[in-house]
Design a protein around this motif. Sequence first.
Motif, mmCIF file in Angstrom:
data_model
loop_
_atom_site.group_PDB
_atom_site.id
_atom_site.type_symbol
_atom_site.label_atom_id
_atom_site.label_comp_id
_atom_site.label_asym_id
_atom_site.label_seq_id
_atom_site.Cartn_x
_atom_site.Cartn_y
_atom_site.Cartn_z
ATOM 1 N N UNK A 95 -4.447 -11.381 2.796
ATOM 2 C CA UNK A 95 -4.206 -10.084 3.443
ATOM 3 C C UNK A 95 -2.732 -9.860 3.780
ATOM 4 N N UNK A 96 -1.855 -10.821 3.413
ATOM 5 C CA UNK A 96 -0.434 -10.605 3.735
ATOM 6 C C UNK A 96 0.047 -9.368 2.999
ATOM 7 N N UNK A 97 0.720 -8.490 3.705
ATOM 8 C CA UNK A 97 1.145 -7.239 3.094
ATOM 9 C C UNK A 97 2.178 -7.507 1.997
ATOM 10 N N UNK A 98 2.146 -6.691 0.942
ATOM 11 C CA UNK A 98 3.061 -6.921 -0.184
ATOM 12 C C UNK A 98 3.216 -5.648 -1.001
ATOM 13 N N UNK A 99 4.162 -5.668 -1.939
ATOM 14 C CA UNK A 99 4.220 -4.607 -2.940
ATOM 15 C C UNK A 99 3.151 -4.918 -3.998
ATOM 16 N N UNK A 100 2.784 -3.917 -4.825
ATOM 17 C CA UNK A 100 1.816 -4.211 -5.891
ATOM 18 C C UNK A 100 2.324 -5.321 -6.812
ATOM 19 N N UNK A 169 -5.015 -2.954 -4.587
ATOM 20 C CA UNK A 169 -5.234 -2.830 -3.133
ATOM 21 C C UNK A 169 -3.905 -2.503 -2.452
ATOM 22 N N UNK A 170 -2.871 -3.213 -2.892
ATOM 23 C CA UNK A 170 -1.557 -2.998 -2.285
ATOM 24 C C UNK A 170 -0.954 -1.646 -2.680
ATOM 25 N N UNK A 171 -1.224 -1.206 -3.907
ATOM 26 C CA UNK A 171 -0.730 0.111 -4.352
ATOM 27 C C UNK A 171 -1.337 1.231 -3.492
ATOM 28 N N UNK A 172 -2.650 1.151 -3.261
ATOM 29 C CA UNK A 172 -3.311 2.173 -2.442
ATOM 30 C C UNK A 172 -2.851 2.081 -0.986
ATOM 31 N N UNK A 173 -2.677 0.861 -0.501
ATOM 32 C CA UNK A 173 -2.157 0.631 0.856
ATOM 33 C C UNK A 173 -0.793 1.320 0.988
#
Length: 293
Positions: A95-100, A169-173
């Motif tokens: 769940x660590x935030x990141x770029x796509x 997931x990260x792209x939509x985030x």
Amino acid sequence: MSEPNPTVAVLGQGPMGAALTHALLKAKVPTTVWNRTRQRAEAQAAAGARIAPSAEAAVRAADLVIGVLRDGNATRAVLEPIPGDAFRGRAIVNFATSTPGEARRMAEWAAERRTSWLSGAIMVPTPLVGAPDALFLYSGERALFDAHADVLAVLGGDARHVGTDHGLASLLDTGMLEVFFAGMTGFLHATAMVTGQGLKATDFLPFAEVMINILPASLAGLARDVDAGTYPGTEDNLTMELAALGHIVDTSDDLGLDGRFPRVMRDLAAAAVDSGHGGDGWSRIIEQLRKPA
Ligand SMILES: NC(=O)c1ccc[n+]([C@@H]2O[C@H](COP(=O)([O-])OP(=O)(O)OC[C@H]3O[C@@H](n4cnc5c(N)ncnc54)[C@H](OP(=O)(O)O)[C@@H]3O)[C@@H](O)[C@H]2O)c1
């Protein structure tokens, strides 16, 4: 089919790691926690968490490992020293935030180590973790998501697998965050204008809400136009909108405010009008945004 009675390890006990741990313990999921600063992990013992002496011990204690460290670097720093055999037969949700791009690189790194890996994004603040409508996004192998669906639903009831590409997931985030911050910044700039003329922010709020309520239909129209690749100006057109945006910039300047935010919108409209698209609708702006400034 979801695993019966899985055990979970949570690596990272910052505010979000602690919230995920509480949701798991509340649902009576046996949970082991580890944190670099041990006191933060120990704070979870009273709620029923087992405290692991090392990240490796936490991984070995669980069927499902949840990584909720600050970012990709912290996640690699914690996982890299753990021998590959510790991950066999286990899955990791990161769940660590990141770029796509970074999410894809992390998933490649996990694949090289033959580790089952799901990329996640948490779309709620800590108080909403565990709520039935809390949105959590997942990308990666669908079967892995399905295998852990029950325990993932404990973290957030609106758990969505959005595709097999680990970057999704990260792209939509990232996209959702942009919509959120642009909305809040527009509200604050408008609020700086109205409070600069003696109104209170709370006086303005109901008027701002009128515009927010128009947005869902407006966004649906924009999305339709973008997918169709046509930008009809039948209901609105850029020449008219450019004049309105100019009024925001001028009012902001008259009040001595920082007018960068409305200038970005006005300049995008001006560029589209200058290139001959003044009769098109606002959806034409996508073509400006698709090129470098
Ligand atoms: N909080 C929210 O509302 C929220 C919402 C959505 C998503 N997220 C995401 O969830 C993740 C965790 O966020 P958070 O709010 O819990 O706080 P955070 O400050 O982003 O992360 C804190 C955690 O990361 C650990 N950490 C940082 N650098 C480390 C390193 N080099 N090695 C080992 N551990 C390291 C900290 O350990 P120590 O305790 O030892 O410093 C702590 O466990 C982030 O990626 C964040 O973007 C948070």
